[in-house]
Design a protein around this motif. Structure first.
Motif, short mmCIF file in Angstrom:
data_model
loop_
_atom_site.label_atom_id
_atom_site.label_comp_id
_atom_site.label_asym_id
_atom_site.label_seq_id
_atom_site.Cartn_x
_atom_site.Cartn_y
_atom_site.Cartn_z
N VAL A 1 17.96 0.06 -10.49
CA VAL A 1 18.84 -0.14 -11.07
C VAL A 1 19.08 -1.39 -9.44
N PRO A 2 19.82 -2.21 -9.13
CA PRO A 2 20.06 -3.26 -8.52
C PRO A 2 20.47 -3.56 -7.63
N VAL A 3 19.27 -4.24 -6.44
CA VAL A 3 18.92 -4.16 -5.30
C VAL A 3 20.50 -4.06 -4.24
N VAL A 4 21.27 -4.41 -5.02
CA VAL A 4 22.24 -5.16 -3.82
C VAL A 4 23.42 -3.54 -3.89
N VAL A 5 23.04 -2.78 -5.40
CA VAL A 5 23.48 -1.67 -5.07
C VAL A 5 22.89 -0.44 -4.11
N SER A 6 21.77 -0.61 -4.30
CA SER A 6 20.76 -0.10 -3.45
C SER A 6 20.44 -0.72 -2.27
N ALA A 7 20.98 -1.41 -1.54
CA ALA A 7 21.09 -2.22 -0.35
C ALA A 7 22.70 -1.47 0.29
N THR A 8 23.35 -1.29 -0.46
CA THR A 8 24.63 -0.91 -0.53
C THR A 8 24.87 0.19 -0.28
N SER A 9 24.28 1.37 -0.63
CA SER A 9 23.99 2.30 -0.66
C SER A 9 23.37 2.75 0.78
N TRP A 10 21.78 2.38 0.61
CA TRP A 10 21.47 2.52 2.13
C TRP A 10 22.11 1.94 3.71
N ASN A 11 23.37 0.92 3.58
CA ASN A 11 23.55 0.44 4.50
C ASN A 11 24.47 2.07 4.70
N TRP A 12 25.65 2.55 3.95
CA TRP A 12 26.33 3.66 3.90
C TRP A 12 25.99 4.88 4.62
N LEU A 13 24.46 5.20 4.44
CA LEU A 13 23.54 6.37 4.72
C LEU A 13 23.31 5.97 6.18
N VAL A 14 22.86 4.73 6.52
CA VAL A 14 21.98 4.45 8.26
C VAL A 14 23.03 3.37 8.96
N LYS B 1 12.15 -0.68 0.94
CA LYS B 1 11.46 -1.79 0.40
C LYS B 1 9.71 -0.89 -0.08
N VAL B 2 9.76 0.44 0.08
CA VAL B 2 8.94 0.71 -0.86
C VAL B 2 9.65 1.70 -1.27
N TRP B 3 11.10 2.28 -1.58
CA TRP B 3 11.78 3.22 -2.45
C TRP B 3 12.11 2.42 -3.22
N ILE B 4 12.48 1.26 -3.31
CA ILE B 4 12.52 -0.05 -4.16
C ILE B 4 11.78 -0.42 -5.09
N SER B 5 10.15 -0.26 -4.92
CA SER B 5 8.98 -1.04 -5.93
C SER B 5 7.74 0.79 -5.69
N PHE B 6 7.76 1.48 -5.69
CA PHE B 6 7.29 2.73 -5.96
C PHE B 6 7.37 2.70 -7.67
N PRO B 7 8.64 2.70 -7.82
CA PRO B 7 8.47 2.23 -9.65
C PRO B 7 7.50 2.31 -10.33
N PHE B 8 8.09 0.40 -9.53
CA PHE B 8 6.61 -0.41 -10.57
C PHE B 8 4.99 -0.50 -10.42
N MET B 9 4.84 0.39 -9.35
CA MET B 9 3.18 0.97 -9.27
C MET B 9 2.57 1.84 -10.01
N PHE C 1 0.43 -0.87 -0.32
CA PHE C 1 -0.22 -0.34 0.15
C PHE C 1 0.69 1.29 0.19
N GLY C 2 2.21 1.12 0.82
CA GLY C 2 2.61 2.40 0.78
C GLY C 2 3.51 2.58 -0.97
N SER C 3 4.45 1.04 -0.85
CA SER C 3 4.28 1.81 -2.67
C SER C 3 2.92 1.91 -3.40
N TRP C 4 2.37 1.43 -3.51
CA TRP C 4 0.97 2.02 -4.04
C TRP C 4 0.22 3.53 -3.81
N ALA C 5 0.45 3.52 -3.08
CA ALA C 5 -0.29 5.51 -3.19
C ALA C 5 1.04 6.44 -4.08
N MET C 6 2.36 5.91 -3.25
CA MET C 6 3.55 7.01 -3.52
C MET C 6 3.17 6.64 -5.30
N GLY C 7 2.81 5.47 -5.86
CA GLY C 7 3.13 5.00 -7.42
C GLY C 7 1.84 5.82 -7.88
#
Length: 320
Positions: free
Chosen positions: A143-156, A192-200, A110-116
């Protein structure tokens, strides 16, 4: 000609029988005979169908056998019946993972659907550099999820990461997003919402593109507000695509292994462990194949039930 004769003639005409009795009887149907061409096509397609069935059926049947045995990755072990399912259902860790899987799925869907949906509605308007804006919005999904997860790990992930430093500068103290169980759950759901809203966004954009703009113009002429247009027109007219996107995103969220595993590994203290991560750990780290496969089968049953409910909603939309 009498009234009864006229009515009988009309019935015969609707059935394809002439007034004078010419033509085939109503119940007579031509016999279907397979032509040599159809036989050849069936013979060519049948091996592929059998191969697909074997490739899909064998793993499922073998996994079903493993779920009722006490084996490991090397040996199948002894038959134990439903003991593995009983062990899994009586394990508090399983129910903790099930609760977070439910939260993770609801927020993801529902988060990705509302944002999408919001972005799809925005992109219907003429905005500067709209094409570039669409491409940039697709990046989290491309972007591959490995790259996205690495970026978020660097952020938080660490106290030296940008977001903990920013939180400290704003007076919240040095917040450790992935060390606190609640904050880790929130971070995983937002990711999860951040990587899924483009599909929605793509699904809803395609559904909105099929709606005639004249319908909206007529409603605006009648004095309908934006909220009324959304509630009474946009949502009903895109309901079919919405339910289909919910079905797909539910399956994606429940089966999403890399998002959780790469970001938190299921921690801290199993706070972000979903059922698919628990199944992986049970089979490949604890070497308990039976309980791990049993978790996967329970997940499959739940997914089938949810998919059937949402699919019936799609059929109701088609009927209406």
């Amino acid at each position: 000609m009498s009234t009864d004769s006229v009515a009988q003639s009309l019935r015969r005409a609707r059935s394809g029988v002439g007034v004078a009795g010419a033509g085939r009887p109503p119940d007579a149907r031509p016999k279907r005979v397979l032509s040599p061409r159809n036989v050849t096509m069936i013979a060519l397609v049948l091996p592929s169908i059998l191969l697909v069935l074997l490739l899909n059926a064998y793993p499922v049947l073998y996994a079903g056998v493993q779920s009722v045995r006490d084996g490991d990755l090397i040996s199948s072990g002894d038959f134990v019946g439903l003991a593995n399912y009983q062990t899994v259902l009586s394990d508090p860790v399983f129910w903790q993972a099930a609760r977070f899987t439910l939260v993770f799925t609801l927020v993801g869907v529902f988060g990705s659907w509302a944002m999408g949906m919001g972005l799809a509605l925005l992109l219907r308007r003429r905005i500067p550099a709209g094409g570039l804006f669409k491409v940039l919005l697709l990046l989290p999904w491309v972007v591959p999820v490995v790259v996205s997860a690495t970026s978020w790990n660097w952020l938080v992930a660490t106290p030296q990461s940008p977001l903990p430093i920013l939180a400290d500068a704003l007076g919240f103290g040095r917040v450790l997003f992935l060390a606190n169980p609640l904050l880790a759950q929130i971070t995983v759901c937002v990711f999860k919402v951040w990587i899924s809203f483009p599909f929605m966004m793509m699904m809803m954009g395609a559904a909105l593109a099929a709606v005639d703009n004249n319908v909206y113009e007529a409603a605006r002429v009648d004095g309908a507000s934006g909220a009324q247009l959304l509630r009474t027109m946009t949502l009903p007219l895109t309901a079919k695509s919405t339910f289909i996107s919910w079905i797909l995103m539910t399956i994606f969220c429940v089966n999403d292994f890399p998002t959780v595993f790469l970001l938190t590994g299921g921690g801290p203290v199993n706070a972000t462990q979903t059922l698919v991560v628990q199944a992986y750990r049970t089979v490949f780290l604890d070497f308990e194949t039976g309980p791990g496969v049993a978790i996967a089968f329970l997940m499959t049953v739940v997914l089938v039930v949810i998919s059937v409910v949402l699919y019936r909603s799609v059929k109701k939309v088609d009927i209406e």
